[in-house]
Design an enzyme around this catalytic site. Structure first.
Site, PDB file in Angstrom:
ATOM      1  N   SER A 206       0.833  -1.205   0.000  1.00  0.00           N
ATOM      2  CA  SER A 206       0.000   0.000   0.000  1.00  0.00           C
ATOM      3  C   SER A 206       0.860   1.244   0.000  1.00  0.00           C
ATOM      4  CB  SER A 206      -0.885   0.016   1.240  1.00  0.00           C
ATOM      5  OG  SER A 206      -1.536   1.255   1.358  1.00  0.00           O
TER       6      SER A 206
ATOM      7  N   TYR B 261      -1.514   0.035  10.514  1.00  0.00           N
ATOM      8  CA  TYR B 261      -1.650  -0.593   9.195  1.00  0.00           C
ATOM      9  C   TYR B 261      -0.467  -0.209   8.301  1.00  0.00           C
ATOM     10  CZ  TYR B 261      -3.678  -1.166   4.458  1.00  0.00           C
ATOM     11  OH  TYR B 261      -3.904  -1.483   3.145  1.00  0.00           O
TER      12      TYR B 261
END
Ligand SMILES: Cc1cc2nc3c(=O)[nH]c(=O)nc-3n(C[C@H](O)[C@H](O)[C@H](O)COP(=O)(O)OP(=O)(O)OC[C@H]3O[C@@H](n4cnc5c(N)ncnc54)[C@H](O)[C@@H]3O)c2cc1C
Lengths: 443, 246
Positions: free
Chosen positions: B138, B151
């Site tokens: 990501s 995250y």
């Protein structure tokens, strides 16, 4: 809450928009609130695909379950787009029997509106090629409905605008084709009489439709180009042409809302003049064209609805029974031409009998016009509606955002029967859309 | 038996997983779909078979169950040509700040599990001398942000793992792709405010993964705009960055 509108971008409504990922979650989404409706790909123009309180987005359900090449029968989830079906099965020699003027509609939306194509006059609508539906009712049951099983629910769901429940899956029949090309013949008609004669003569053609220049007045009132079409065989293709043409993704898009100035009576008239002349030059002979421009001329410009500016636009699509059609259509076109701000192009075509209880088509002529939302347009359209009602016609719910209850009730005599079936499937009235609230639910 | 290439998608029922499986099946690959809930994968398997006439297998795989990884790899009928890990868990930053169990699950789902499983396949691929590994990481791993650093840090770890693995594996004929999708409209991002021009739909990511595998790309930012955005964000001095509401 999310602001949602139909393709015409009018009205814009605040709704709880959900995208469930499983059939159970669809059930929960419907059961939780009073007043929800399914939404496919949002190509209905008005408020049909917006729930009274909640809107259940179905495009995530896009799996194909099974396909039998011997019969052309396919079982699929309701969110599959016709565009996807065409791309996947076209090269294997199968196309949907019925396609509307855009391929970006879902199977659920096509069933719920019982969409018609350019072949309705001889081959009927989408519902005719539908064998069965897996339906989630407002009462929480999941039932399989077909012509034989729960047939009331079947015929109420075909053309029922999502109001009998959520279509989860369907079995439809695909048409075997040799190629993805259409043999097209263009006829130019100098006025409305000639246009209607040409469409009548085209009754034997599989596909027929007329593009009317609705800026033309006086002796040219109703002048148009009629496009007839047949599926082309392999031996009709140019040497070396692929049996299945490539469908390009819409390349161009309209990036911003156009200032509504760009659309005015001068630009519209100039455009129509040009379009008519270019088409008239092609008239006469026949030639082979790819299915994409033939069926979906507008799809090459994505987001074209933004051309009409921020305030959105309205489509007015009526059908007039054959008998009195000439006079009424002439009257409508005359008023539209006088007004001067109607669509670039209007569409005239013949329809046959519809299949569902609430299906739009009836034997006669259908005229579709676009109008930008401005000043007195609502009054003007009410005036047109009175002509439609007097002639025994009706308006297409998938395109409607504004007709009155009276107009609607006059046009759809099966409404009582339809509501009785709805009531039996959904006694608590869990399924309601902005459209049903506007036009026929008790308030 | 077919001589077609095959792809294994870990996290096959996610939106990006489904999109990737379709892209590869359309290109003629046989497909393996792996996920926690095998029954949920069956409709997707049927879809791929019906659309593209390819062979599709369905396997149980839980990214937190690292003890089962070796057994999982060993139980596959064939060693695939391409393995894609799309597994991940966004979680909730706020709970992760005080709920250690939740933070652990986020870290393990985005870093430990994906790295270990791709690492295992890497050994097999190196033994064979061919194969492609794809890790969906990501942009959130490119720089820690106040709003989702649990995250983001796990994704940063995963990106780091992939980059080291790539350096080593390339010498053995094995290619490693890192995908940084940016904003994608999926189950994971539902209800979040995404920036329209920087947001893509899952099928765009699926196609980008296929292209990256076929073109042997190392790092893919699905939307080119993200490469620029992240370049700016990565080069901002920490003193400035910590003052930004981002
Ligand atoms: C450019 C353009 C050209 C068009 N040309 C034609 C044409 O030639 N002929 C024609 O007939 N129509 C035409 N239409 C209208 C279009 O075919 C219909 O509005 C169609 O229903 C849109 O499908 P959708 O998936 O976008 O559905 P939506 O617009 O999302 O929904 C339409 C209706 O279907 C219902 N619905 C959708 N999915 C489900 C489901 N899973 N279960 C139950 N109900 C559901 C909704 O509740 C709503 O009432 C055209 C539209 C456009 C934009």
């Amino acid at each position: 809450m999310t602001l949602v509108s139909g393709w015409g971008r009018f009205p814009v409504v605040d709704t709880d928009l959900l995208r469930p990922r499983s059939f159970e979650a669809v059930g929960d989404a419907v059961a939780d609130v009073t007043g929800s409706v399914a939404r496919g790909n949002g190509r209905a123009y008005g408020d049909a695909a917006i729930g009274a309180a909640r809107t259940v987005g179905m495009t995530g359900f896009d799996r194909i379950r099974s396909f039998d090449p011997a019969t052309g029968r396919i079982r699929l989830e309701a969110g599959v787009l016709l565009a996807d079906l065409i791309d996947t099965f076209g090269p294997r020699g199968f196309l949907p029997f019925v396609v509307p003027g855009t391929r970006f509609v879902s199977v659920g939306g096509a069933i719920a509106s019982d969409v018609h194509g350019k072949n309705h006059h001889c081959e009927g609508g989408f519902g005719r090629y539908l064998d069965s539906i897996l339906l989630r009712t407002g009462e929480g049951e999941t039932i399989e409905v077909s012509r034989e099983q729960n047939s009331d629910a079947f015929f109420a769901t075909v053309g029922g605008m999502g109001l009998t429940g959520v279509i989860l899956e369907a079995t439809i029949r695909l048409r075997p084709v040799e190629t993805g090309w259409i043999r097209e013949r263009v006829i130019s008609a100098s006025d409305l009489d000639a246009a209607m004669r040409a469409l009548d003569a085209g009754d034997t053609a599989t596909y027929s439709v007329a593009w009317i220049d609705c800026a033309a007045r006086g002796r040219s009132l109703g002048r148009s180009l009629i496009y007839l079409g047949e599926h082309a065989n392999k031996d009709e293709l140019a040497d070396g042409a692929d049996a299945f043409p490539v469908g390009k993704d819409p390349g161009l898009s309209v990036p911003i809302d156009m200032p509504s100035m760009t659309l005015n009576r001068y630009s519209i008239r100039a455009f129509n003049e040009l379009y008519y002349r270019m088409g008239a030059r092609r008239a006469g002979g026949s030639h082979v064209v790819s299915l994409y421009p033939y069926f979906f001329p507008l799809d090459s410009l994505s987001d074209w609805n933004r051309i009409y500016g921020k305030r959105g636009f309205l489509q007015h699509q009526c059908v007039i029974p054959e008998a009195g059609a000439r006079a009424v259509l002439g009257d409508i076109l005359e008023r539209v031409a006088r007004r001067g701000d109607a669509s670039f192009l209007a569409v005239l075509k013949k329809l046959g009998q519809g299949d569902g209880l609430m299906s739009f088509p009836l034997p006669g002529y259908t005229l579709a016009l676009d109008f930008p939302v401005n000043g007195d347009i609502l009054d003007f359209l009410d005036e047109i509606d009175r002509l439609v009602v007097a002639a025994g016609g009706r308006l297409y719910l998938a395109k409607d955002a504004r007709q009155s209850r009276t107009t609607f009730e006059a046009g759809y005599p099966a409404l009582r029967r339809f509501n009785a079936i709805r009531k039996s499937l959904d006694p608590n009235g869990n399924i309601r859309s902005k459209l049903s609230q506007r036009l026929f639910d008790e308030v | 038996m077919t001589s077609r290439k095959s792809v294994l998608v870990l996290g096959g029922s996610s939106d990006i997983g489904r999109a990737a499986a379709r892209a590869f099946a359309k290109a003629g690959y046989d497909v393996g779909l792996a996920g926690r809930d095998v029954a949920a994968l069956d409709p997707d398997a049927a879809d791929l078979r019906t659309r593209y006439s390819v062979e599709v297998g369905v396997y149980r795989f839980d990214v937190l169950d690292t003890a089962a990884f070796e057994g999982f790899v060993g139980s596959l009928p064939t060693l695939p040509d391409v393995v894609i890990s799309i597994v991940g868990l966004l979680g909730t930053q706020e709970s992760a700040q005080s709920d250690l169990a939740h933070a652990t699950t986020i870290m393990r789902s985005n870093y430990e599990g994906p790295s270990l499983i791709l690492g295992l396949f890497a050994e097999k691929f190196l033994g064979r001398g061919s194969g492609t590994l794809v890790g969906v990481s990501s942009v959130a791993g490119d720089r820690g942000r106040a709003s989702n650093y649990v995250y983001g840090s796990a994704k940063a770890g995963f990106s780091g793992f992939l980059s080291g693995l790539r350096a080593r594996a390339s010498r053995g004929g094995v290619h490693v792709v890192t995908v940084k999708p940016g904003f994608v409209r999926t189950k994971m991002t539902e209800g979040m405010k995404l920036i329209g021009p920087l947001t893509v739909e899952a099928p765009v990511v699926g196609d980008a993964i296929l292209r990256a595998v076929e073109n042997k790309t190392d790092v893919v930012y699905v939307s080119g705009k993200w490469r620029l955005v992240m370049l700016i964000i990565k080069t901002l001095p920490e003193a400035v960055f910590k003052k930004l509401k981002f």
